[in-house]
Design an enzyme around this catalytic site. Structure first.
Site, PDB file in Angstrom:
ATOM      1  CG  ASP A  15     -21.099  -4.987  23.253  1.00  0.00           C
ATOM      2  OD1 ASP A  15     -20.665  -4.872  22.228  1.00  0.00           O
ATOM      3  OD2 ASP A  15     -20.679  -3.870  23.845  1.00  0.00           O
TER       4      ASP A  15
ATOM      5  CG  HIS B 133     -24.371  -8.453  20.519  1.00  0.00           C
ATOM      6  ND1 HIS B 133     -23.359  -8.781  19.381  1.00  0.00           N
ATOM      7  CD2 HIS B 133     -23.336  -8.102  21.557  1.00  0.00           C
ATOM      8  CE1 HIS B 133     -22.324  -8.776  19.839  1.00  0.00           C
ATOM      9  NE2 HIS B 133     -22.359  -8.004  20.919  1.00  0.00           N
TER      10      HIS B 133
ATOM     11  CG  HIS C 243     -15.195  -4.806  22.367  1.00  0.00           C
ATOM     12  ND1 HIS C 243     -16.255  -6.231  21.500  1.00  0.00           N
ATOM     13  CD2 HIS C 243     -13.919  -5.634  22.565  1.00  0.00           C
ATOM     14  CE1 HIS C 243     -15.194  -6.633  21.021  1.00  0.00           C
ATOM     15  NE2 HIS C 243     -13.734  -6.541  21.695  1.00  0.00           N
TER      16      HIS C 243
ATOM     17  CG  HIS D 143     -20.388  -8.835  16.895  1.00  0.00           C
ATOM     18  ND1 HIS D 143     -20.597 -10.344  16.633  1.00  0.00           N
ATOM     19  CD2 HIS D 143     -19.289  -9.302  17.829  1.00  0.00           C
ATOM     20  CE1 HIS D 143     -20.661 -11.096  17.591  1.00  0.00           C
ATOM     21  NE2 HIS D 143     -19.420 -10.389  18.299  1.00  0.00           N
TER      22      HIS D 143
ATOM     23  CG  HIS E  75     -20.668  -8.526  25.556  1.00  0.00           C
ATOM     24  ND1 HIS E  75     -21.445  -9.365  25.234  1.00  0.00           N
ATOM     25  CD2 HIS E  75     -20.275  -7.828  24.886  1.00  0.00           C
ATOM     26  CE1 HIS E  75     -21.530  -9.334  24.376  1.00  0.00           C
ATOM     27  NE2 HIS E  75     -20.943  -7.689  23.606  1.00  0.00           N
TER      28      HIS E  75
ATOM     29  CG  HIS F  30     -17.278  -2.360  19.940  1.00  0.00           C
ATOM     30  ND1 HIS F  30     -18.010  -2.011  20.584  1.00  0.00           N
ATOM     31  CD2 HIS F  30     -16.351  -2.819  19.306  1.00  0.00           C
ATOM     32  CE1 HIS F  30     -18.352  -3.514  19.977  1.00  0.00           C
ATOM     33  NE2 HIS F  30     -17.534  -4.261  19.460  1.00  0.00           N
TER      34      HIS F  30
ATOM     35  CG  ASP G 167     -20.552  -5.576  19.029  1.00  0.00           C
ATOM     36  OD1 ASP G 167     -20.340  -6.157  17.441  1.00  0.00           O
ATOM     37  OD2 ASP G 167     -19.849  -6.092  19.622  1.00  0.00           O
TER      38      ASP G 167
HETATM   39 MN   LIG Z   1     -20.025  -7.188  22.238  1.00  0.00          MN
END
Ligand SMILES: [Mn+2]
Length: 412
Positions: free
Chosen positions: A9, A11, A198, A84, A200, A165, A48
């Site tokens: 994550d 991102h 996944h 994502h 957070h 995830h 992600d």
């Molecule tokens: Mn995420």
């Protein structure tokens, strides 16, 4: 003794505001450097990595440079897609990085009749066996899990890592009650380490029959609700896992990126002018310079409109005083005067889902995919598809055509 880094994550590209975007990319670069310094044998990224499947090329270029530094040191990077960075009908950036040999996609599915077989990736240096299952669009990976041939994976001997995830139902925090999760019984048993992504929020767990289950949480700070936790002081970073035949230790490596300030206001019973005065006065004495500032306003105003509180002006004032980034959360602020939002909630996804649920009952279409629960899922998927920005160099006409095509495909 061997060790690997487990992160998820990141991102990359989630932040559009230049200062935050720069920090986000710098943090990823520092994390990659740190992996080399700490002498890890490999890096495992559990989804992600990017915020969207086809991110801005500047973001990709920066991330690529950071990963190449790790690769040059002979440290392999393994990855799976998250929800994502997966692209429904096209090629994701993860595929491109895999083709270029910068990372190895460890999601290696094949179907034997209805059974999903997952190929193992063996890390050459340590002999660790890595199996990955990528995320799909909302909830769809549960179909992968339903079809998964767990026994074949359970029979494998040696040090085994399962990368996934998804949230697990048994570990789901209350605020994520809307999130689609999988039952822990869907995971193959007997792996030494379950490398999650996944969720957070950092967490280490044990469940019967399963080895360590670890979620590192976002590498940088995530977005939306995550910013609140970061502003309150939650550490972000990644894990280093030591192992020989079994896991011998896990260490969380925090990425010290910036400090945060959180201010929450319950404005119930106040009118807009009083609310404005309260917040303006309160933030006056706060040292915001170089910090992430999160302002959360909630409750029901007794008079005036939400817009009259002037939160945007308060944000501008804080930015002028040198705040690194100001995030306003007024999702649960309502006003008695105006109709206000019909659907309020903490998470945008929750609000969206409630909106669809509210509408789904009024749909009388013959097609059952447009009604009830299925209708909600279809609506959420269309929304997700149509939220994609145009690709670089894509004309408006091509973009529109692609949206129609992908939308039609989603509607089957
Ligand atoms: Mn995420």
């Amino acid at each position: 003794m061997h060790k690997f880094a487990h992160m998820a994550d990141a991102h990359l590209g989630a932040h559009r505001e230049p200062t935050m975007q720069k920090l986000e990319l710098q943090t990823f670069g520092s994390a990659m450097k740190k992996c080399v310094e700490l002498g890890v044998d490999f890096v495992l990224i559990c989804g992600d990595l990017f915020h969207v499947g086809i991110p801005d090329l500047g973001v990709v270029n920066s991330a690529l440079k950071s990963m190449m530094e790790v690769q040059k040191q002979g440290v392999p990077i393994y990855a799976i897609y998250g929800s994502h960075d997966y692209t429904p009908n096209g090629t994701s950036v993860i595929d491109i990085l895999n083709t270029a040999g910068v990372l190895t996609n460890v999601f290696r599915p094949s179907f034997d009749g209805d059974a999903l077989r997952l190929g193992l990736t063996v890390d050459e240096k340590t002999g660790a066996k890595i199996v990955g299952i990528s995320a799909r669009k909302i909830g769809l990976e549960s179909r992968y899990f339903d079809a998964l041939d767990r026994e074949a994976l359970e029979r494998e001997v040696g040090f085994k890592i399962f990368a996934f995830h998804s949230g697990l139902t048994e570990l789901k925090p209350d605020y994520l009650s809307e999130m689609e999760t999988i039952e822990s019984s869907a995971l193959p048993k007997g792996f030494d380490y379950y490398a999650g992504g996944h969720i957070h929020e950092r967490g280490e767990f044990r469940l019967p029959g399963l080895g360590r289950i670890v979620y590192p949480g976002p590498l940088f700070t995530g977005y939306g609700r995550d910013l609140e936790a970061t502003a309150k002081g939650e550490k972000r970073g990644f894990y280093v896992v030591e192992f020989d035949e079994r896991v011998t230790g896990t260490t969380f490596v925090p990425m010290e990126t910036f400090q945060g300030v959180f201010r929450g206001y319950d404005l119930t019973g106040k009118n807009a002018a009083e609310a404005r005065a309260l917040i303006s006065d309160d933030v006056k004495g706060v040292d915001v310079s170089g910090k992430l500032v999160v302002i959360k306003a909630s409750g029901e105003l007794a008079g005036g409109k939400v817009s009259e509180v002037g939160l945007a002006a308060i944000r501008a004032g804080l930015a002028e005083r040198g705040a690194l980034h100001v995030y306003l959360n007024r999702n649960s602020l309502k006003s008695r005067e105006s109709a206000g939002p019909i659907f309020s909630g903490e998470e945008p996804a929750t609000i969206e889902r409630k909106l669809f649920e509210g509408e789904a009952s009024r749909i009388s279409a013959a097609d059952e995919r447009l009604r009830g629960r299925a209708g909600v899922a279809t609506g959420m998927e269309l929304l997700r598809l149509w939220r994609q920005p145009p690709k670089l160099g894509e004309t408006k006409k091509d973009y529109n055509a692609r949206m129609v095509k992908e939308g039609t495909k989603a509607l089957e």
